[in-house]
Design an enzyme around this catalytic site. Sequence first.
Site, mmCIF file in Angstrom:
data_model
loop_
_atom_site.group_PDB
_atom_site.id
_atom_site.type_symbol
_atom_site.label_atom_id
_atom_site.label_comp_id
_atom_site.label_asym_id
_atom_site.label_seq_id
_atom_site.Cartn_x
_atom_site.Cartn_y
_atom_site.Cartn_z
ATOM 1 N N MET A 12 -12.653 4.005 0.229
ATOM 2 C CA MET A 12 -12.382 4.342 1.240
ATOM 3 C C MET A 12 -13.531 6.258 0.981
ATOM 4 O O MET A 12 -12.709 6.795 1.824
ATOM 5 C CB MET A 12 -11.608 4.433 2.155
ATOM 6 C CG MET A 12 -11.480 2.730 2.145
ATOM 7 S SD MET A 12 -9.348 2.378 4.020
ATOM 8 C CE MET A 12 -8.411 3.238 2.928
ATOM 9 N N HIS A 55 -8.538 0.639 -4.182
ATOM 10 C CA HIS A 55 -8.743 1.007 -2.381
ATOM 11 C C HIS A 55 -9.744 2.315 -1.944
ATOM 12 O O HIS A 55 -9.066 3.039 -1.479
ATOM 13 C CB HIS A 55 -8.560 0.280 -1.638
ATOM 14 C CG HIS A 55 -9.486 -0.166 -0.195
ATOM 15 N ND1 HIS A 55 -8.585 -0.624 0.952
ATOM 16 C CD2 HIS A 55 -10.956 0.164 -0.218
ATOM 17 C CE1 HIS A 55 -9.671 -0.363 1.784
ATOM 18 N NE2 HIS A 55 -11.358 -0.429 1.336
ATOM 19 N N ASP A 70 -4.437 3.212 -1.865
ATOM 20 C CA ASP A 70 -5.580 3.355 -0.586
ATOM 21 C C ASP A 70 -6.263 5.148 -0.880
ATOM 22 O O ASP A 70 -5.503 6.558 -0.328
ATOM 23 C CB ASP A 70 -5.490 3.396 0.622
ATOM 24 C CG ASP A 70 -5.166 2.227 1.191
ATOM 25 O OD1 ASP A 70 -6.049 1.055 0.856
ATOM 26 O OD2 ASP A 70 -4.557 1.572 1.674
ATOM 27 N N ASP A 95 -6.490 -6.192 4.423
ATOM 28 C CA ASP A 95 -6.261 -5.065 4.299
ATOM 29 C C ASP A 95 -6.196 -4.695 5.941
ATOM 30 O O ASP A 95 -7.091 -4.588 6.591
ATOM 31 C CB ASP A 95 -6.501 -4.139 3.040
ATOM 32 C CG ASP A 95 -5.929 -3.367 3.182
ATOM 33 O OD1 ASP A 95 -4.705 -3.027 3.782
ATOM 34 O OD2 ASP A 95 -6.380 -2.239 2.595
ATOM 35 N N MET A 107 -9.252 7.915 0.443
ATOM 36 C CA MET A 107 -9.681 7.999 1.603
ATOM 37 C C MET A 107 -9.952 9.578 1.399
ATOM 38 O O MET A 107 -9.251 10.471 1.319
ATOM 39 C CB MET A 107 -8.995 8.126 3.124
ATOM 40 C CG MET A 107 -8.182 6.446 2.920
ATOM 41 S SD MET A 107 -7.110 6.144 4.986
ATOM 42 C CE MET A 107 -5.992 7.078 4.298
ATOM 43 N N HIS A 140 -1.472 -1.565 -3.848
ATOM 44 C CA HIS A 140 -2.228 -1.103 -3.842
ATOM 45 C C HIS A 140 -2.832 0.479 -3.562
ATOM 46 O O HIS A 140 -1.730 0.847 -2.581
ATOM 47 C CB HIS A 140 -2.705 -1.994 -2.526
ATOM 48 C CG HIS A 140 -4.055 -1.844 -1.510
ATOM 49 N ND1 HIS A 140 -4.919 -2.768 -1.854
ATOM 50 C CD2 HIS A 140 -4.212 -0.891 -0.583
ATOM 51 C CE1 HIS A 140 -6.604 -2.154 -1.118
ATOM 52 N NE2 HIS A 140 -5.480 -1.458 -0.352
ATOM 53 N N MET A 145 -11.615 -5.938 4.960
ATOM 54 C CA MET A 145 -11.148 -5.192 6.300
ATOM 55 C C MET A 145 -10.345 -6.198 7.295
ATOM 56 O O MET A 145 -11.344 -6.545 8.507
ATOM 57 C CB MET A 145 -11.519 -4.160 6.919
ATOM 58 C CG MET A 145 -12.063 -3.239 5.495
ATOM 59 S SD MET A 145 -10.198 -2.287 4.395
ATOM 60 C CE MET A 145 -9.221 -1.770 5.936
ATOM 61 N N SER A 196 0.824 -1.439 0.203
ATOM 62 C CA SER A 196 0.105 -0.141 -0.079
ATOM 63 C C SER A 196 1.348 1.607 0.127
ATOM 64 O O SER A 196 1.514 1.350 0.844
ATOM 65 C CB SER A 196 -0.904 0.396 1.159
ATOM 66 O OG SER A 196 -1.433 1.367 1.151
#
Length: 219
Positions: free
Chosen positions: A67, A65, A34, A174, A36, A32, A136, A7
């Site tokens: 979020m 991913h 992330d 993850d 957010m 990966h 998760m 990540s």
Amino acid sequence: MIQLAPSILSADFSRLGAHLAEAERGGAGLVHVDVMDGHFVPNISFGAAVMKCLEGQTKLPFDVHLMIEDPDKYLEDFVAGQTEYITVHQEACRHLDRTIEHIKSTGVKAGVALNPATPLNSLDAILPQVDLVLIMSVNPGFGGQKLIPYTLEKIKELKERRLAGSMAFKIEIDGGVNLENAGEAAKAGADIIVAGSSVFGKEDAEKQAKKFTDIFSKM
């Protein structure tokens, strides 16, 4: 074949290209990413501008991913030539079936993520349609947390459901995965294992990634 997906949330952005190259040399299979928004999770990471900067920095495909709340508004921002998966949260989607179809319409594989306390049966209707399920193993929002043990049982159960339904989706874990518990996560049934600070939080990301992939090669 179990894949390591480091990540970039834990990477040094001042030397992101070098970090990605190190992870690639160490045997990583995916990057990966992330994302957010500070609303769905209590932290902000980065958006489409950084995603564009990632292109060409590595040959590895992107595992995005999201979020974020209302992900349908932003899906196209994360579709790049190297994007293999875009994963959204079950908890963030009002019409999950529609969102999965939206992702697939962009030519990218569609994933759905579950927070630790969200039960697997919330995905019963959608499982045959997805390419990936992300479990998760921490409550999302921050790196460096400890893996929540009961999430490994969710992975075992999900693997059994996949087999019983003759489905082909990948299982990803993850959160809180390190060299001490990565083998346990793989044995539980994870096909893709995300690690952040355990790879990029060390001085030699290539060496750290190689340690993970050595574990997986013996599974």
